[in-house]
Design a protein around this motif. Sequence first.
Motif, mmCIF file in Angstrom:
data_model
loop_
_atom_site.group_PDB
_atom_site.id
_atom_site.type_symbol
_atom_site.label_atom_id
_atom_site.label_comp_id
_atom_site.label_asym_id
_atom_site.label_seq_id
_atom_site.Cartn_x
_atom_site.Cartn_y
_atom_site.Cartn_z
ATOM 1 N N GLU A 107 0.835 -1.202 0.000
ATOM 2 C CA GLU A 107 0.000 0.000 0.000
ATOM 3 C C GLU A 107 0.871 1.253 0.000
ATOM 4 O O GLU A 107 0.564 2.228 -0.699
ATOM 5 N N ASN A 108 1.942 1.240 0.773
ATOM 6 C CA ASN A 108 2.857 2.369 0.834
ATOM 7 C C ASN A 108 3.460 2.640 -0.538
ATOM 8 O O ASN A 108 3.531 3.783 -0.987
ATOM 9 N N SER A 109 3.877 1.601 -1.214
ATOM 10 C CA SER A 109 4.450 1.735 -2.552
ATOM 11 C C SER A 109 3.431 2.322 -3.521
ATOM 12 O O SER A 109 3.751 3.228 -4.310
ATOM 13 N N THR A 110 2.210 1.832 -3.458
ATOM 14 C CA THR A 110 1.143 2.334 -4.332
ATOM 15 C C THR A 110 0.878 3.819 -4.063
ATOM 16 O O THR A 110 0.728 4.608 -4.998
ATOM 17 N N LEU A 111 0.841 4.191 -2.800
ATOM 18 C CA LEU A 111 0.599 5.590 -2.450
ATOM 19 C C LEU A 111 1.750 6.490 -2.903
ATOM 20 O O LEU A 111 1.520 7.614 -3.367
#
Length: 121
Positions: A107-111
């Motif tokens: 999720e962090n990477s996507t954000l």
Amino acid sequence: MEIGTKVKKLRELRNFTQEFMAASLEMTPSGYGKIERNESEVSYQKLEKIAEVLGIKVEDIVNFNEKMVFNIMNNNNSNNGYVVNNNAMSDNEKRLYEELIAQLKEENSTLKKFIEKLHEK
């Protein structure tokens, strides 16, 4: 561990008194005490109010595991006073936390990618 016991431990971690909790929940101290002693059923609505007073989510109460809490000691010889019990988690709990960490990294990477795209515009 029953819900009332979890609520008690979380209250103690916040250094809140039973009287404070009872007043915040518009209950009598004896009524609140029954919750902590698991002598009365706790409705979801009441659990939401308890979570709000404690400054956490209902899920945090339900999933609370006292073995996951760090014990702070006044012993300067042990990792700056923090002692971690490495055997506190079951293999299943470790697997669940590893999965959660992997999901949060994704999720962090996507954000981060989303933010980069916003800055490009």
